[in-house]
Write a protein that holds these residues in place. Structure first.
Motif, PDB file in Angstrom:
ATOM      1  N   UNK A   1       6.071   3.575 -11.631  1.00 18.40           N
ATOM      2  CA  UNK A   1       5.913   4.976 -11.238  1.00 18.40           C
ATOM      3  C   UNK A   1       7.157   5.818 -11.519  1.00 18.40           C
ATOM      4  N   UNK A   2       8.365   5.217 -11.440  1.00 17.96           N
ATOM      5  CA  UNK A   2       9.593   6.013 -11.528  1.00 17.96           C
ATOM      6  C   UNK A   2      10.431   5.707 -12.754  1.00 17.96           C
ATOM      7  N   UNK A   3      10.039   4.682 -13.521  1.00 18.43           N
ATOM      8  CA  UNK A   3      10.788   4.369 -14.734  1.00 18.43           C
ATOM      9  C   UNK A   3      12.225   4.009 -14.427  1.00 18.43           C
ATOM     10  N   UNK A   4      13.148   4.526 -15.253  1.00 15.55           N
ATOM     11  CA  UNK A   4      14.570   4.206 -15.105  1.00 15.55           C
ATOM     12  C   UNK A   4      15.111   4.650 -13.752  1.00 15.55           C
ATOM     13  N   UNK A   5      14.559   5.751 -13.196  1.00 11.38           N
ATOM     14  CA  UNK A   5      15.051   6.248 -11.904  1.00 11.38           C
ATOM     15  C   UNK A   5      14.784   5.253 -10.769  1.00 11.38           C
ATOM     16  N   UNK A   6      13.779   4.435 -10.928  1.00 10.22           N
ATOM     17  CA  UNK A   6      13.455   3.497  -9.863  1.00 10.22           C
ATOM     18  C   UNK A   6      13.956   2.092 -10.113  1.00 10.22           C
ATOM     19  N   UNK A   7      14.724   1.906 -11.221  1.00  6.61           N
ATOM     20  CA  UNK A   7      15.112   0.545 -11.608  1.00  6.61           C
ATOM     21  C   UNK A   7      15.997  -0.136 -10.566  1.00  6.61           C
ATOM     22  N   UNK A   8      16.966   0.595 -10.023  1.00 10.48           N
ATOM     23  CA  UNK A   8      17.890  -0.034  -9.070  1.00 10.48           C
ATOM     24  C   UNK A   8      17.140  -0.543  -7.841  1.00 10.48           C
ATOM     25  N   UNK A   9      16.262   0.294  -7.311  1.00  9.69           N
ATOM     26  CA  UNK A   9      15.507  -0.122  -6.126  1.00  9.69           C
ATOM     27  C   UNK A   9      14.530  -1.247  -6.461  1.00  9.69           C
TER      28      UNK A   9
ATOM     29  N   UNK B   1       0.824  -1.205   0.000  1.00 12.80           N
ATOM     30  CA  UNK B   1       0.000   0.000   0.000  1.00 12.80           C
ATOM     31  C   UNK B   1       0.862   1.261   0.000  1.00 12.80           C
ATOM     32  N   UNK B   2       1.946   1.229   0.751  1.00 12.82           N
ATOM     33  CA  UNK B   2       2.859   2.382   0.735  1.00 12.82           C
ATOM     34  C   UNK B   2       3.457   2.553  -0.660  1.00 12.82           C
ATOM     35  N   UNK B   3       3.732   1.436  -1.317  1.00 17.11           N
ATOM     36  CA  UNK B   3       4.224   1.518  -2.687  1.00 17.11           C
ATOM     37  C   UNK B   3       3.193   2.112  -3.624  1.00 17.11           C
ATOM     38  N   UNK B   4       1.942   1.721  -3.468  1.00 25.57           N
ATOM     39  CA  UNK B   4       0.884   2.292  -4.302  1.00 25.57           C
ATOM     40  C   UNK B   4       0.779   3.800  -4.093  1.00 25.57           C
ATOM     41  N   UNK B   5       1.086   4.263  -2.873  1.00 24.12           N
ATOM     42  CA  UNK B   5       1.045   5.700  -2.579  1.00 24.12           C
ATOM     43  C   UNK B   5       2.318   6.411  -3.010  1.00 24.12           C
ATOM     44  N   UNK B   6       3.295   5.658  -3.544  1.00 23.99           N
ATOM     45  CA  UNK B   6       4.545   6.279  -3.991  1.00 23.99           C
ATOM     46  C   UNK B   6       5.544   6.511  -2.883  1.00 23.99           C
TER      47      UNK B   6
END
Length: 981
Positions: free
Chosen positions: A845-853, A801-806
């Motif tokens: 939600x973050x595309x390439x910026x969120x790939x590492x995480x 749920x926290x992930x859904x909220x970003x």
């Protein structure tokens, strides 16, 4: 005292404003906004101050503090006049939008002269014209003022409604509501509802809508025969406005709706939930609307003769319905008079009188799954479940009453309860005189009788320690009365009750209980052997207690060696009862035999045995044993997976139970078993009714733990059926119970209720509320050292749920908690699902910026899959390895790493393997994997030829296997790729 650290830079200020914007409207948000304005004034740049003032005005507006909103806006307007360049296009738009907020605030304050309200609208018009803005918003405010004052609104409405909307017009939902209210005021319910439909259907919404429209539409829906729709909207609409000071008028209309539909008890429940509004609503107009709704409810309750009921009201004193109604009436009358004096009309007094004069629109409308009456909210101990039929009239003569009670008790007749209850009432009175009659016996005997009856009722509630003590006390009194047979029965009952008390500190609870029951049986045998002068019914009861002890031992252990002793005791009882014609114990012995066959696993023989019992009871009685016997036969048929036959037995058992006082038959168990039968027969709605009825019976009997467990199951079933608002309403009602709020109910049961509610909120797309509840539950469950698995599950759901909220930082923390708990109590599948979903959400939600995480989440999921494989865990759904490979494909595709995505998807396809003809679930999964691979290859990697080859081959394979439905998405993608060539 400050609520947050003082921002030292504009970046910190903007971050603090962002965090405050997440808070619900109320004092905490408002005080923080005030502090942030003070902080913003330290910076030379005026832009942060503008942002802080806008946040403060919003807090005042939606926190129901209309007196302060215009003051803040005056500062903003001065800044705009002095430094217009500070306001970019967005800030300028917000400034002109909020002219309407000020007009709204001024209307709410009766101390503001009508001339000042009109002057403000003139200011608004002049400003809009100077800024070359359309005047439709101005005419909208002019119409609302006319409606507020009570003037003829025809012209004002046409001047507004006929104009084209502008960027500064109220949102579509708010304007729809105003147009509907115009038709409603004209008495045209149908046209009002037709106008409202886009809002009521959820197609148009905003901060206050559809909650505002729903509250107004409830009564028109009833008047036009749409009761079910009104019920549905009440549940959803009330939840959107409860405890919200800026929506107190809406709360008042929901209270009025309850009062006019025979739901006075629910109305009082909702009033208690909103008691803070009496003191928190600073808007006189909102308070007038709220108090009038409250008075409609209280007036109705008092009309029903329940003015003495306690009710939630103003803080600082206790209130009755009558007392609070008088207080509310005085305050609301004064507010209406003040508005009418300001406006020069009688509109507010007239509208208030019209609401108070309305007659109920329906005698009864079942609003929730937990229908309650005013008796349920009375300040008395929970009454016993109402008798299905009144027990036989008790004798007026005291000697006859005592003799009748004892005679019925010897038979085990249910009507003995009414006699003992009457005698208990008489004996405790100050002027009680015991009959001087040898046939009645001494007073000490009667006191022992009453103690034995009380002990029996305690035992039925599983209060075994209490029951044992009462039986022992009764035994002593019987001995004083020189009645050794009675004393032996009471002492034997005490032995059996003591054996059922859970052993404290025992390493093996089963072993301890087995030993206690074995010892109890031996003691009862010795007691029977040494007691002289036992009459047949006493001897039969002692034999029954002996057999019961061994039957409970078998139930505890399930051991084959414990079967034969039960049969032996049952046969002894049957032979003795037959010889002495003790009818109740004959059927008791036969029932015990049937139960023993069931416990030993021989269900067909158990059914044959119990068929004979039913036949005997129908022919010879006792009739009050039939409901219980049919209930047992129904459970046996459930065990044999014959739900239809079970349903018939259980239904008949419930019907026959209505012939006896409620406590004579465990109707809670019958309802619970019927719910299970209904689920097997595909009748979930009927199952739901039986679950709630089971809970209601337990509540009335004082079995609150059992009741809340049944309600918990009902809530989960309601959620499974997609009836989200029903589920939330039921749980809100349960969680508001005094013993729940006080922390007196088992904390795990309460946690389960809250968990189901959080899931329902999520299903109802209230992500903010659902996340808040999950976060709280995750924090609490972290301390469940005895149940780390549940904490792992809750923390995992919280993370998603926290992930859904970003909020991926907090999501990572929650996921780490889940992983740590999983190490102590593995939850492979749940945790893998959580980590994969978090990876997908972050990449999406973050595309390439969120790939590492995202890849870090997938790496954790990979370790979980390795652990599961090493532990030889078999997942209930798809394999963890194929699901992980597929998610790698999706995550890389979202991040633009298309070659890696395609490689991962091909790995997933290899792990899945082509589906066979009977593998429908796997066919869908395989087809989706092919579709995504085809899209990545054909669209993003711009290699349409191999993608088409892949898609065409998959369509052929699926078609050949009979999975034609799964080919549709593949055929559509292939057509798109060919069109683009």
């Amino acid at each position: 005292m400050p609520t947050a650290p003082h921002p030292q830079s504009t970046d910190e200020l903007y971050q603090a404003l962002k965090e405050n914007d997440r808070r619900p409207y109320g004092r905490t948000r408002t005080v923080t906004a005030e502090e942030l304005v003070d902080a913003a004034e330290q910076f030379a740049d005026p832009v942060p101050l503008v942002h802080a003032l806008l946040e403060l005005q919003e807090a005042y507006t939606y926190g129901s503090e209309p007196r302060k909103s215009p003051v803040v806006f005056a500062r903003l307007l001065t800044l705009f006049d002095e430094q217009p360049d500070v306001f970019d296009e967005r800030l300028r738009h917000m400034l002109f939008w909020r002219f309407k907020w000020v007009a709204h605030a001024l209307r709410q304050l009766p101390e503001i002269p009508l001339a000042s309200l009109r002057q403000w609208l003139t200011e608004m018009r002049d400003r809009y014209e100077k800024a070359d803005l359309g005047l439709q918003p101005y005419y909208g405010q002019a119409y609302v003022l006319a409606a507020h004052v009570g003037e003829d609104t025809t012209l004002a409405y046409e001047l507004w409604a006929s104009r084209t909307r502008t960027r500064l017009s109220d949102c579509e939902a708010c304007e729809i509501c105003e147009r509907a209210l115009y038709h409603l005021a004209a008495g045209d319910d149908e046209r009002a509802l037709s106008t409202w439909e886009p809002v009521l259907a959820g197609k148009e919404s905003c901060q206050e809508e559809p909650a505002r429209s729903v509250s107004h539409a409830l009564l028109p829906l009833l008047r036009t025969g749409r009761a079910d729709r009104a019920r549905e909207l009440h549940l959803a609409g009330y939840r959107s406005c409860r405890r919200n000071p800026s929506m107190s008028q809406e709360v008042g209309r929901h209270l009025e709706f309850c009062a006019l539909t025979g739901n006075e008890a629910r109305g009082l429940e909702l009033l208690a939930e909103n008691r803070s509004l009496f003191d928190e609503v600073d808007s006189p107009l909102d308070l007038l609307g709220f108090l009038t709704g409250v008075e409609v409810l209280l007036q109705r309750v008092e009309f029903l003769g329940r003015g003495e009921l306690p009710v939630a009201g103003y803080a600082g004193r206790t209130w009755t319905v009558a007392g609070l109604r008088a207080e509310v009436r005085g305050r609301a009358d004064d507010l209406a008079a003040r508005f009418d004096a300001r406006n020069g009309t009688t509109a507010h007094t007239d509208r208030r009188r019209a609401r108070l004069d309305r007659a109920p629109l329906l005698d009864a409308l079942e609003l929730t799954l937990r229908p309650r009456s005013l008796d349920d909210v009375a300040p008395v101990a929970l009454a016993a479940a109402p008798a299905a039929r009144t027990a036989a009239a008790v004798p007026e003569s005291l000697p006859e009453l005592i003799a009748r009670a004892r005679a019925l008790d010897e038979q085990g007749h249910p009507d003995a309860q009414a006699c003992w209850a009457r005698l208990r009432t008489l004996v405790v009175t100050r002027d009680y005189t015991h009959p001087d009659d040898p046939a009645v016996g001494p007073l000490v005997q009667l006191r022992a009788d009453l103690l034995a009856d009380e002990a029996g009722r305690a035992g039925e509630k599983d209060e075994f320690a209490v029951a044992a003590d009462l039986y022992e006390e009764a035994a002593g009194l019987y001995e004083d009365a020189a009645l050794p047979g009675h004393a032996a029965l009471a002492r034997a009952s005490a032995l059996l009750a003591s054996a059922e008390i859970p052993a404290q500190g025992a390493a093996d609870a089963t072993e301890a209980k087995t030993a206690a029951l074995t010892a109890a049986h031996a003691s009862i045998v010795r007691l029977q052997e040494k007691t002289p002068g036992l009459v047949p019914y006493q001897e039969a009861r002692l034999l029954r207690l002996r057999a019961t002890a061994l039957g409970m031992r078998l139930q505890t252990t399930g051991s084959e060696e414990h079967v034969a002793p039960v049969f032996a005791e049952a046969d002894l009882l049957h032979a003795f009862a037959t010889r002495h014609d003790v009818a109740g114990q004959i059927s008791g012995a036969l029932l015990l035999r049937a139960s023993t066959y069931a416990l030993s696993g021989d269900l067909p023989t158990a059914v044959t045995e119990i068929d004979a019992v039913v036949d005997r009871l129908q022919a010879h009685g006792p009739a009050w044993h039939l409901p219980r016997t049919l209930g047992l036969r129904g459970r046996l048929h459930l065990g044999l997976r014959d739900a239809q036959t079970a349903y018939g037995d259980l239904t008949e058992g419930l019907r026959l139970a209505a012939d006896w006082p409620a406590d004579a038959v465990d109707t809670s168990r019958l309802h619970g078993d019927l719910a299970e039968a209904c689920m097997h027969l595909g009748r979930p709605d009927e199952a739901l009714r039986h679950l709630t009825r089971s809970a209601e019976v337990d509540l009335r009997r004082g079995s609150r733990t059992d009741a809340f467990c049944s309600y918990s199951n009902a809530a989960q079933l309601t959620l499974d059926l997609g009836r989200v608002e029903d589920c939330i309403a039921l749980l809100d009602s349960l969680l508001a119970e005094p013993d729940v709020a006080a922390g007196e109910l088992d904390d795990r049961i309460v946690a389960q209720l809250r968990l189901t509610r959080a899931r329902a909120l999520h299903a109802g797309e209230d992500l903010k509320a659902a996340t808040a509840e999950f976060v709280a539950l995750a924090a609490e469950s972290a301390g469940w050292d005895d149940d780390p698995g549940s904490h792992a599950m809750i923390a995992a759901e919280t993370a998603v749920l926290l992930g859904e909220s970003g909020e991926f930082g907090r999501a990572r923390e929650a996921a780490d908690q889940a992983i740590a708990a999983h190490a102590r109590a593995p939850r492979y599948e749940q945790l893998s699902n959580c980590l994969r979903e978090l990876a997908r959400l972050q990449a999406q939600q973050q595309g390439a910026d969120g790939l590492a995480d995202a890849r870090a989440f997938l790496a954790d999921a990979g370790r979980i899959a390795d652990e599961a494989r090493a532990a030889e865990y078999e997942p209930h759904d798809r394999s963890l390895e194929s699901a992980l490979a597929y998610e790698h494909g999706r995550v890389n595709a979202y991040a633009g790493e298309y070659e890696d995505a395609l490689a991962a998807l091909e790995k997933a396809l290899a792990l899945l393997g082509e589906p066979g003809p009977e593998e429908d679930d796997r066919a869908g999964e395989w087809a989706e994997c092919v579709r995504l691979a085809g899209a990545v290859e054909g669209i993003y990697l711009e290699r349409p030829d191999p993608a088409l080859t892949r898609l065409d081959a998959a369509v052929s394979r699926l078609t050949a296997s009979g999975h034609t439905e799964e080919t549709e998405s593949l055929i559509a993608l292939a057509a798109r790729l060919r069109d683009e060539e």
